[in-house]
Write a protein that holds these residues in place. Sequence first.
Motif, mmCIF file in Angstrom:
data_model
loop_
_atom_site.group_PDB
_atom_site.id
_atom_site.type_symbol
_atom_site.label_atom_id
_atom_site.label_comp_id
_atom_site.label_asym_id
_atom_site.label_seq_id
_atom_site.Cartn_x
_atom_site.Cartn_y
_atom_site.Cartn_z
ATOM 1 N N UNK A 1 2.408 37.797 -7.678
ATOM 2 C CA UNK A 1 1.560 37.084 -8.640
ATOM 3 C C UNK A 1 0.139 36.954 -8.139
ATOM 4 N N UNK A 2 -0.020 36.771 -6.841
ATOM 5 C CA UNK A 2 -1.372 36.552 -6.298
ATOM 6 C C UNK A 2 -2.299 37.734 -6.564
ATOM 7 N N UNK A 3 -1.727 38.930 -6.555
ATOM 8 C CA UNK A 3 -2.616 40.092 -6.773
ATOM 9 C C UNK A 3 -3.112 40.149 -8.218
ATOM 10 N N UNK A 4 -2.244 39.750 -9.139
ATOM 11 C CA UNK A 4 -2.656 39.747 -10.548
ATOM 12 C C UNK A 4 -3.696 38.658 -10.800
ATOM 13 N N UNK A 5 -3.449 37.495 -10.222
ATOM 14 C CA UNK A 5 -4.415 36.393 -10.374
ATOM 15 C C UNK A 5 -5.754 36.782 -9.739
#
Lengths: 258, 258, 258, 258
Positions: free
Chosen positions: C36-40
């Motif tokens: 998720x962190x990469x998308x955010x």
Amino acid sequence: MSAPTESRPLNIVVWNENVHESRGDATVLGHYPDGMHTVIAAALREQHPGASVSTATLQEPEHGLTAERLATTDVLFWWGHVAHQDVSDEVVTRVVEAVHAGMGLVVLHSGHYSKPFTRLMGTTCSLKWRNDGERELVWTIAPEHPIAAGVPHPIVIDRQEMYGEYFDIPRPDEEVFLSTFAGGEVFRSGVAYRRGLGRVFYFSPGDQEYPVYHHADVQRVLANAAAWAAPTSERRQLTADPHPRDWFLSGGSGTQEA
Amino acid sequence: MSAPTESRPLNIVVWNENVHESRGDATVLGHYPDGMHTVIAAALREQHPGASVSTATLQEPEHGLTAERLATTDVLFWWGHVAHQDVSDEVVTRVVEAVHAGMGLVVLHSGHYSKPFTRLMGTTCSLKWRNDGERELVWTIAPEHPIAAGVPHPIVIDRQEMYGEYFDIPRPDEEVFLSTFAGGEVFRSGVAYRRGLGRVFYFSPGDQEYPVYHHADVQRVLANAAAWAAPTSERRQLTADPHPRDWFLSGGSGTQEA
Amino acid sequence: MSAPTESRPLNIVVWNENVHESRGDATVLGHYPDGMHTVIAAALREQHPGASVSTATLQEPEHGLTAERLATTDVLFWWGHVAHQDVSDEVVTRVVEAVHAGMGLVVLHSGHYSKPFTRLMGTTCSLKWRNDGERELVWTIAPEHPIAAGVPHPIVIDRQEMYGEYFDIPRPDEEVFLSTFAGGEVFRSGVAYRRGLGRVFYFSPGDQEYPVYHHADVQRVLANAAAWAAPTSERRQLTADPHPRDWFLSGGSGTQEA
Amino acid sequence: MSAPTESRPLNIVVWNENVHESRGDATVLGHYPDGMHTVIAAALREQHPGASVSTATLQEPEHGLTAERLATTDVLFWWGHVAHQDVSDEVVTRVVEAVHAGMGLVVLHSGHYSKPFTRLMGTTCSLKWRNDGERELVWTIAPEHPIAAGVPHPIVIDRQEMYGEYFDIPRPDEEVFLSTFAGGEVFRSGVAYRRGLGRVFYFSPGDQEYPVYHHADVQRVLANAAAWAAPTSERRQLTADPHPRDWFLSGGSGTQEA
């Protein structure tokens, strides 16, 4: 500094514009043959057996709100919808000044657009709406607030008019209830304010076309609101007065008022 | 959704009742030979070089606040004292409605009793006062608030009129400054509100008998307040409109406004 | 007093416990193959092209949040769910103290139960929940708030976990969003706080089982929140210090800090 | 939903670290030969004749705050200064969880830096100070608040330690008192919060070197605070629980809790 109602009954007046009823709207009269105010007043009497509960309507002289009567009113309930503009500015000023001096005010449903409420809020009090008889759920977000005491989480109201955000009110001093509707909207349905020395509570459930004021949980909220809004000291005017240096040193303990 | 002032200068109007000056009060004219409004406007111009800053007074037609002019005013400053009742209700309504639709309003000192401020607050706005030329200290209690940026803690104002609590205002949305006076009183001297889509800031330092508006730190606060109160979207009316079920599903992303 | 980011890029770190992803939860990896962190982070980069956006995870040494790195982080995003207890107290204290000194913190979804958030709130942060893939509507109740800029009213999220009231948080300093769910519940889904010199924003949409962080409107909220939470002055420690009488008279204008 | 104290006495415990007294500080023992806690407890007993008031100190096993005792404590008063770090984390967690579940907490003076208070606030709670025996004036800015009932405006305390802003606390839910000091500083001296189901009141007057707890008006504030902070329903834990669709339809009126 004792509460004014310690030595006498709590004095509640339920005001209704009484126009839907007076003009014979069949749906309204089906739910409220003697007017919404009588059902609300009966509920308050039942839950506050020691209180003095009376009603007043737009059609009475001075709308039933003479200076003399307001002077001894602890909490005023206000229901209005189609006749906001027919309420005289003189009476509105009287109500607003009574709140400033300590009277409690509980504004119901379409009263969001009433003169007393908009004058006390200073905003447009506009909102979104839809009359589609849909389910309203009233959620408590201040679990220990006295207005929420004994109230289920949520209150389920099977059929209601929808009121939705954005509701153009000032930031509430206390938020007690949030409502959701079957159509998905949300509304800040129970909000509390201080204005001068008085307390104001707005509670949105209660359209004239649905029997909402017969709902036991709604009645409980109204009774709680009456107790919460009742003044805790004698009514007094707030004024701008000059104060010489060290004025506060002259009196003994407990003699000055804020 | 871009700020209205991105493509044009910030438009500030400084309004002054201009009565102390017009009638020739020597002390006032000593500090403000061309009126307080000109000193305030000059300070704002200096700190907001890109802004358009103009003045308006009670004595002008429509008090200098025509509908046309207000329609393009981003932030209105308001100074009044002895002539609150001479401001026409029509203009006051115009100002209040402009705030509801997004205009910023900065109310100064004795403007606490002005019609626009009391109508936006819904309270009496009464307070205690004493004109004894005593020291006021203005303390910041919201250190990161943009209105306090670059302001010392405290601001020291050598001579000022005292304003003291209880100040009968609604609970502020944000409290930025608290003032103390040599005589011992305290006052919530910098308080911020949202009313409708507009922002309101009240700042109490600034009596006509003292050169407070020449004070560099006070000028900094006024400039900060102008920036803070400026609208961030185009002005629009808030209204109560019916919304059919699922109205929000018809539009694409970003098309509905709150 | 100029903002720390005026002379360098805004520095954002997106922290994710990264446990669902690390252990290979198929649904989560379906939506977020790289976490998720990469998308955010990608969304923040796109909307803040001038910013420096990086990520950190639980699995890195010191969870990727060394003292050195936090010292230059302007805004930290936090996503946690099943591994709150695996976050070391030392790192949590470091994060909390950075917020107190001015760092912004944006807490996402199940981060309501994270150590940094509960320590900054002082409450249990408990809530009701149901994972039933139902529609969430995110309504704006602060139309001019910068975090709501450019966001539709409501944001429509087709499938989400339900979070419902009572949400045990302190009264928010600012309420920006309220969410409703198909099942009828309501949730204060976007709430803002000041803690020390730092800003904290909690935003609830974003369960790992649904592609919520790919939603354009949600990404817009996250970008707005980063801008809002960014510090406006250099980081500094707040301490309790003795102050002799008249300490504030010694300095020149603008020299003391609140 | 009836108040827990309707059928039994209000149960108040006054906790004092009791270190100044134990080590024989002459000034402190001059004012408080048996400790500050005994004077506070005696004042509470006098003003709440029906209440059960007892004391506890750091030196007792588990600091006098066993799980069993806290379970039936309605309101806990807390005075600490030089020994905050000697309070065991286990007891602190017990106190914080009791507040979350409904217990009232009244934190006094230098207790601003105590573990229970800082954990409930989530901020540093730092402030400015000076021990110069100067006059403190305590002004009421919430005239109808129950904690201010019967209290003069201002309370005059002839000699006190100065506590000044910036006081690093979260925005209070209610501000009751503001203090000014002879040296010119200001302090938010009476602030109220909800944390979970419990109420927290912080009141700053009360340094160990001055006889402040013998002051009749201060005693009145403490008694009012005890009444205000007392829980209104049975203590219960707030937890995060799954709720199936329509869970709220199964019960009858009044059966669900927020």
